[in-house]
Structures are given as C-alpha cells and as structure tokens.
Design a protein around this motif. Structure first.
Motif, mmCIF file in Angstrom:
data_model
loop_
_atom_site.group_PDB
_atom_site.id
_atom_site.type_symbol
_atom_site.label_atom_id
_atom_site.label_comp_id
_atom_site.label_asym_id
_atom_site.label_seq_id
_atom_site.Cartn_x
_atom_site.Cartn_y
_atom_site.Cartn_z
ATOM 1 N N PHE A 217 73.029 3.388 52.665
ATOM 2 C CA PHE A 217 72.708 3.101 54.059
ATOM 3 C C PHE A 217 71.253 2.680 54.219
ATOM 4 N N LEU A 218 70.346 3.357 53.522
ATOM 5 C CA LEU A 218 68.927 3.011 53.617
ATOM 6 C C LEU A 218 68.709 1.550 53.229
ATOM 7 N N ASN A 219 69.295 1.139 52.116
ATOM 8 C CA ASN A 219 69.061 -0.226 51.647
ATOM 9 C C ASN A 219 69.787 -1.258 52.494
ATOM 10 N N TRP A 220 70.989 -0.943 52.954
ATOM 11 C CA TRP A 220 71.689 -1.879 53.842
ATOM 12 C C TRP A 220 70.909 -2.059 55.133
ATOM 13 N N HIS A 221 70.456 -0.950 55.706
ATOM 14 C CA HIS A 221 69.706 -1.009 56.957
ATOM 15 C C HIS A 221 68.416 -1.804 56.775
ATOM 16 N N ALA A 257 77.011 -0.714 41.172
ATOM 17 C CA ALA A 257 78.270 -1.455 41.301
ATOM 18 C C ALA A 257 78.537 -1.808 42.758
ATOM 19 N N VAL A 258 78.299 -0.864 43.661
ATOM 20 C CA VAL A 258 78.477 -1.135 45.093
ATOM 21 C C VAL A 258 77.451 -2.161 45.559
ATOM 22 N N TYR A 262 78.294 -5.837 47.401
ATOM 23 C CA TYR A 262 77.895 -6.178 48.770
ATOM 24 C C TYR A 262 76.570 -6.942 48.830
ATOM 25 N N HIS A 263 76.179 -7.577 47.740
ATOM 26 C CA HIS A 263 75.001 -8.455 47.712
ATOM 27 C C HIS A 263 73.705 -7.722 48.044
ATOM 28 N N ASP A 336 67.829 -16.490 48.130
ATOM 29 C CA ASP A 336 67.284 -15.834 46.939
ATOM 30 C C ASP A 336 67.572 -14.343 46.877
ATOM 31 N N ILE A 337 67.613 -13.685 48.011
ATOM 32 C CA ILE A 337 67.761 -12.229 48.015
ATOM 33 C C ILE A 337 69.200 -11.807 48.315
ATOM 34 N N TYR A 338 69.754 -12.318 49.405
ATOM 35 C CA TYR A 338 71.112 -11.922 49.817
ATOM 36 C C TYR A 338 72.182 -12.723 49.094
#
Length: 361
Positions: A217-221, A257-258, A262-263, A336-338
């Motif tokens: 969650f931290l990284n997705w947010h 892996a997750v 989810y990029h 480049d990132i996503y």
C-alpha cells in the motif's frame, strides 16, 4: 546535487541511527545554509524529523538561536497535532469498535510506529479502512457528533470530528475505470481479511495492517502520487523506516512478484535505493535490491518538478485539469517508471470519471 541538498541529507542520514554529524562536518555552515535546510525540511515534510538530529548537535555548531527556537517550536507543533489526531482517532474508533466494526489504519499510525519518534511524522488526515462497513461507520460517527461532507465519494467519506479531518475508506485505492486497480484492491482487502486478531496501535482499537499490506500500500500510494502530482521526500522516508524495521519479516519474493505484476517494481527499487543512499538505512537481508538506475531521476523530480495539485486552493476543476496536464508533461514517469502508456492512463482517468462513477469490485 546542490550544497543545500548535500547538507540536508547529511542530517537525514543520522535520524535512524540516532546519531549526529560531528562538529567538524557542520562547522562551516552559515545562517543562510541553515535557513535553506530548514525551508527544505518543511517542503519535504521532514521538519520535525530533522530537528531530532539538530537537537543532538554540539552546542557550538547549532543553528543561530532564532532559527533554532523556531525549528524547535515547529517540531513541537507537529507533535501536538499528531497527539490530537491520535486522541480523536482513539475516541472515534472506540465508538466504531463498540458497534462491531474493526477500523484499520491506512498510512498515518501504521507508518509512524516505525519512526524513531512516532509523533514527529507529519500527519494530515486520519485515514482508516472500514471496507463494507463504511456506510455503517458513517452513521455511527455522525451520531457521535462527526460532521460528514456530502456528497460522499465512492472511495472514502470525508468527515471532521473535534477539529480533525478523517477519511473513512470503503476502498484502499482508487479503482475507477481500471481492472488492474480493482484486482490490486481485492489483493489488499484479502490481506486484511487474513487478520483474525489485529495488532492495534497501543491503547486504541486502531488495527495495524500486516507487513505485506503496508509495504504494498505504501508503494502504490506513493507511486500514484508520483504519477499524478509528485511526491515529497517524506514518502521515501516512510519506506526507509519500514524497510529498516521489517526487512527480515517481509516476504520479499512474494512482495517483488506482486510488484512485477502491478508495474510497481521500478518505483520500489528506486525507493529502496534512495532509502539506503540518503536515509541511513542498513540492509542486512540479501533478498533486498538496493540499486536502481531510476533513483536519481525520481530524486530530481521530487526537488524540482512543479506538479503539486491539491491543497493549493484553486478549486476542484483546476485540480482535475492540472492532473491531466501533469500526465502529459511528465510522460517519462509512465514510460520509464510505470511502464505504461500515458495516453492509456489518461483515457482511464477520463473514462472512469464518465462511465464508472460508482465502481464496484
């Protein structure tokens, strides 16, 4: 890297170890240097965190008295806001718990527990997840005196209780117009559902999500903010504190892996690289990847991009237009990132707003 940034990170690297630079390292810093570091700490959401290091410096090399007092007072103010937020959150979540609901902290108290001084993590809203119990929680909160903003959004309810803004989440992440984000939301909710007896913030009913949830969650947010409106260095520091504390408890193979699915992977590796380079994190788990070719570009974006959207007092439609402008202007973030097309992401935002106004999983 500028001289001010170098000195900013010189202080930041000492926070987690609980140390301070030597007198010789800071002896040549003048008032203008200290003023610039102070301003940078405020912009990056780390003013109280850096004060913890400044307060440990030898007296003869501390900042000038006026600046030192201002810094100390602001750090105390951040602590006071944190304590008030915790007191109000404790009161409201106890009411929810009595009604048979289990709130989980999103960000906030779930991350501040990793800081050397929890109350020195700057807090905005109190974000909590009630999931399918969101509507009932709204009713209970309103009966307890909370003021609810209407219309209520699909993702969360905004409410104010005793001067504290609270986000009561139905969903952890924004899911409009995207099968991928809906799948990620289901994954996050499944991680919470696995918790039978949650660990709670001490003295409260506020559940702390499991480590895998917090890491994802931290990284997705942070990535979502990075793509749409930019981030501050506090986002990296949140991750630095979590990694430092949990590097041997997190299942890195599953986590990576997750992230690949989810990029998130390139962003996560850059976050970890910056945590090691600039936050003093010591990695002893060989499973953790600590290098990234994208860290420098993201760092440059943090300090120089003019991409902020919210809390600028320019209205909702200005904000929506600015988001679309950011997507177009900073296409490299998507490429480049996503690793996704910025055109596709823009289409999903617009399409979700027009055709998926009340999304469901």
């Amino acid at each position: 890297m500028t001289t001010v940034q170098t000195r900013f990170f010189c202080l930041l690297r000492h926070v987690l170890p609980g140390t301070a630079p030597t007198a010789a390292e800071v002896a040549e810093w003048q008032l203008a240097d200290w003023a610039a570091i102070y301003a940078m700490a405020a912009r990056q959401g780390l003013q109280a965190v850096l004060w913890d290091v400044v307060a440990r410096l030898p007296k003869e090399v501390m900042p000038p008295r006026e600046l030192k007092l201002r810094w100390a007072l602001n750090a105390e103010g951040i602590g006071l806001r944190y304590r008030k937020q915790l007191a109000v959150a404790t009161e409201l979540t106890a009411v929810w718990h009595a009604a048979g609901l289990q709130p989980f902290a999103l960000k906030g108290f779930a991350f501040s527990r990793y800081y050397p001084i929890a109350e020195h993590r700057e807090c905005g809203d109190f974000d909590c997840f009630l999931g399918a119990g969101r509507d009932k929680a709204d009713e209970v909160a309103e009966a307890a005196g909370a003021e609810i903003e209407r219309p209520v959004g699909y993702k969360h309810t905004h409410m104010r209780h005793r001067g504290v803004m609270i986000e009561n989440h139905r969903f952890c992440v924004g899911i409009r117009g995207s099968r991928q984000t809906k799948a990620f939301e289901r994954l996050l909710e499944s991680l919470l559902a696995e918790v039978k007896q949650p660990e709670c913030v001490e003295g409260t009913c506020i559940g702390i999500p499991p480590v895998m949830f917090n890491a994802l969650f931290l990284n997705w947010h942070a990535l979502t903010h990075f793509l749409l409106e930019g981030i501050r260095f506090r986002h990296i520091y949140d991750w630095a504190c979590l990694v430092a504390a949990e590097q041997h408890r997190l299942d890195w193979d599953r986590f990576y892996a997750v992230c690949e699915q989810y990029h998130l992977r390139r962003f996560v590796d850059a976050m970890t690289a910056m945590a090691v380079r600039y936050c003093g994190v010591q990695i002893t788990n060989p499973s953790v990847v600590t290098e990234s070719p994208y860290a420098d570009r993201i760092l440059e974006s943090i300090f120089y991009d003019d991409s902020a959207v919210y809390n600028r007092g320019k209205g909702r439609w200005w904000g929506r237009t600015k988001v679309l402008s950011n997507i177009f202007r900073y296409q490299w973030k998507y490429r480049d990132i996503y690793q996704k097309s910025y055109v596709g992401q823009m289409a999903k935002l617009v399409g979700g707003f027009l055709f998926d106004r009340s999304p469901k999983l």
